[in-house]
Design an enzyme around this catalytic site. Structure first.
Site, mmCIF file in Angstrom:
data_model
loop_
_atom_site.group_PDB
_atom_site.id
_atom_site.type_symbol
_atom_site.label_atom_id
_atom_site.label_comp_id
_atom_site.label_asym_id
_atom_site.label_seq_id
_atom_site.Cartn_x
_atom_site.Cartn_y
_atom_site.Cartn_z
ATOM 1 N N SER A 155 0.827 -1.207 0.000
ATOM 2 C CA SER A 155 0.000 0.000 0.000
ATOM 3 C C SER A 155 0.857 1.250 0.000
ATOM 4 C CB SER A 155 -0.872 -0.004 1.260
ATOM 5 O OG SER A 155 -1.503 1.247 1.417
ATOM 6 N N TYR A 185 -1.786 0.285 10.177
ATOM 7 C CA TYR A 185 -2.040 -0.379 8.888
ATOM 8 C C TYR A 185 -0.816 -0.263 7.972
ATOM 9 C CZ TYR A 185 -3.668 -0.894 4.093
ATOM 10 O OH TYR A 185 -3.766 -1.256 2.781
ATOM 11 N N LYS A 214 1.988 -3.240 6.471
ATOM 12 C CA LYS A 214 2.348 -3.488 5.065
ATOM 13 C C LYS A 214 3.867 -3.410 4.875
ATOM 14 C CE LYS A 214 -1.670 -4.350 3.306
ATOM 15 N NZ LYS A 214 -1.968 -5.635 2.659
HETATM 16 C C1 UD1 Z 1 -5.811 5.258 3.079
HETATM 17 C C2 UD1 Z 1 -4.415 4.776 2.835
HETATM 18 C C3 UD1 Z 1 -4.351 3.977 1.571
HETATM 19 C C4 UD1 Z 1 -5.277 2.823 1.695
HETATM 20 C C5 UD1 Z 1 -6.674 3.332 1.953
HETATM 21 C C6 UD1 Z 1 -7.518 2.112 2.245
HETATM 22 C C7 UD1 Z 1 -2.754 6.257 3.769
HETATM 23 C C8 UD1 Z 1 -1.823 7.391 3.491
HETATM 24 N N1 UD1 Z 1 -3.514 5.902 2.731
HETATM 25 O O1 UD1 Z 1 -6.098 6.177 2.054
HETATM 26 O O2 UD1 Z 1 -3.046 3.480 1.380
HETATM 27 O O3 UD1 Z 1 -5.248 2.088 0.509
HETATM 28 O O4 UD1 Z 1 -6.702 4.188 3.085
HETATM 29 O O5 UD1 Z 1 -8.551 2.328 3.092
HETATM 30 O O6 UD1 Z 1 -2.809 5.715 4.852
HETATM 31 N N2 UD1 Z 1 -12.161 12.150 2.883
HETATM 32 C C9 UD1 Z 1 -13.064 13.167 3.035
HETATM 33 N N3 UD1 Z 1 -14.312 12.820 3.455
HETATM 34 C C10 UD1 Z 1 -14.688 11.540 3.726
HETATM 35 C C11 UD1 Z 1 -13.731 10.515 3.556
HETATM 36 C C12 UD1 Z 1 -12.459 10.854 3.124
HETATM 37 O O7 UD1 Z 1 -12.776 14.343 2.815
HETATM 38 O O8 UD1 Z 1 -15.842 11.327 4.108
HETATM 39 C C13 UD1 Z 1 -10.822 12.486 2.346
HETATM 40 C C14 UD1 Z 1 -9.667 12.064 3.218
HETATM 41 O O9 UD1 Z 1 -9.337 13.076 4.116
HETATM 42 C C15 UD1 Z 1 -8.587 11.824 2.165
HETATM 43 C C16 UD1 Z 1 -9.359 11.377 0.923
HETATM 44 O O10 UD1 Z 1 -10.695 11.780 1.134
HETATM 45 O O11 UD1 Z 1 -7.945 13.020 1.864
HETATM 46 C C17 UD1 Z 1 -9.332 9.878 0.704
HETATM 47 O O12 UD1 Z 1 -9.643 9.251 1.937
HETATM 48 P P1 UD1 Z 1 -9.802 7.659 2.069
HETATM 49 O O13 UD1 Z 1 -10.679 7.165 0.988
HETATM 50 O O14 UD1 Z 1 -10.190 7.398 3.482
HETATM 51 O O15 UD1 Z 1 -8.351 7.063 1.766
HETATM 52 P P2 UD1 Z 1 -6.904 7.509 2.313
HETATM 53 O O16 UD1 Z 1 -6.962 7.842 3.755
HETATM 54 O O17 UD1 Z 1 -6.316 8.495 1.364
#
Ligand code: UD1
Length: 325
Positions: free
Chosen positions: A117, A141, A145
């Site tokens: 990841s 997590y 990995k």
């Molecule tokens: C994280 C992991 C990634 C993993 C994924 C799996 C890290 C750096 N990245 O990605 O490797 O594959 O989880 O679950 O640890 N967001 C919002 N609103 C929401 C949900 C999310 O604004 O309701 C934003 C988050 O702040 C982020 C982006 O959307 O900036 C993506 O979030 P998310 O889908 O949770 O994934 P990551 O945290 O980027």
């Protein structure tokens, strides 16, 4: 090649099984069905229902299939949950990896393709993150990995193990509604859940040092991720060296851009709530995907519209979801 995919009844694993079968491989699945479901597999795909922690049974199943290569996808993957329940993550992911490598040694299997990841990078600096970047996981997590990658390297140094680790960036979308992600941990399913429940989706922070203030991620279609596995297996069968590859598009999308795309694709006129930043989020995490393009000839084919469109199609075909109009 005779391949066993652990976690093959899950969201990413089932897409990988499909891509490998399309390439003519003989694929069996090991899955404990904790989050996977057999309906993601065709009837003629052998399914061994077994935890990866059960080394003896994993070894038996590898022997039963005449396995030559393991694709190890089975793992826990919710970042926030890993912060709350680290021991569970270390057991499932790290001890799980130890068990799979032990079972492979017992069964004489010499090749492994591992689902890693981008979480291993933590908060990278610079526009694009390549495989040489410093690894500094920001969550248990991510650490699991990275530890798995290290375990594979150490075993490979001591034995003739061939390996590839694929560091996935933000996997989303579906090749088919039947294979879709049924969890709601990530941004895109959370947006759909909110708009279908008639509440505004949330943006976690809009004051990041990015082009519109919201976090930037590299969203990659799960079908492209699956094709990367098929490319890696082709490479491994033709003697390509063991390596780590990023699996991303090389192009970043902000949370706000995801909102606009979701609005256009769903045809719903929703607004969003800006909330405080989520602990541990990095401003921008975008892959440099040059290494796998040069080494294995793989590159992503799907864009954000394909990702959001296929995810929406899957979401709206789930009859139990009330669709607010
Ligand atoms: C994280 C992991 C990634 C993993 C994924 C799996 C890290 C750096 N990245 O990605 O490797 O594959 O989880 O679950 O640890 N967001 C919002 N609103 C929401 C949900 C999310 O604004 O309701 C934003 C988050 O702040 C982020 C982006 O959307 O900036 C993506 O979030 P998310 O889908 O949770 O994934 P990551 O945290 O980027």
């Amino acid at each position: 090649m005779r391949i066993v995919v652990t976690g093959g009844a899950g969201y990413i694993g089932a897409h990988v099984v499909l891509a490998l079968r399309r390439d003519g491989h003989d694929v069996a699945v090991i899955d404990d069905l904790s989050t996977g479901t057999p309906d993601r597999l065709t009837d003629d795909t052998p399914l061994f229902v077994c935890s990866v922690l059960d080394t003896e049974r994993v070894a038996e199943n590898l022997r039963a299939h005449g396995c030559e290569l393991v694709v190890h996808v089975a793992a826990k993957k919710a970042v926030e949950q890993s912060v709350a329940e680290p021991l569970m993550y270390y057991r499932e992911n790290v001890i799980g990896m130890h068990s799979v490598l032990s079972a492979m040694a017992q069964a004489g299997v010499g090749k492994i393709l591992f689902s890693s990841s981008a979480a291993v990078y933590g908060a990278p600096t610079g526009d694009l993150v390549d495989e040489q970047a410093v690894t500094a996981p920001a969550s248990p997590y991510g650490w699991t990995k990275l530890m798995c990658e290290q375990m594979i390297r150490d075993v490979a140094a001591a034995t003739a193990l061939d390996w590839v680790a694929l560091r996935y960036f933000n996997v989303a979308g579906a090749a088919d509604p039947a294979l879709a992600d049924r969890g709601e941990n990530n941004l895109i399913p959370r947006v759909f859940r909110a708009i279908c429940s008639g509440v505004p989706p949330q943006i976690f922070g809009d004051e990041y040092p990015t082009r519109d203030g919201t976090c930037i991620r590299d969203y990659i279609h799960v079908a492209d991720v699956a094709d990367a596995h098929a490319a890696a297996v082709r490479g491994m069968s033709s003697g390509a060296p063991s390596a780590i590859y990023n699996i991303g598009t090389g192009s970043g999308t902000s949370v706000l851009e995801v909102m606009h795309t979701a609005r256009r694709i769903t045809g719903r006129d929703f607004d969003w709530d800006v909330r405080p930043p989520r602990a541990g989020d990095s401003p921008a995490v975008v892959a440099d995907a040059a290494k796998i393009r040069a080494g294995l000839g793989w590159q992503s084919r799907h864009d954000l519209d394909d990702i959001v469109g296929s995810a929406w199609q899957s979401w709206s075909s789930r009859s139990e979801i009330p669709v607010a109009r």
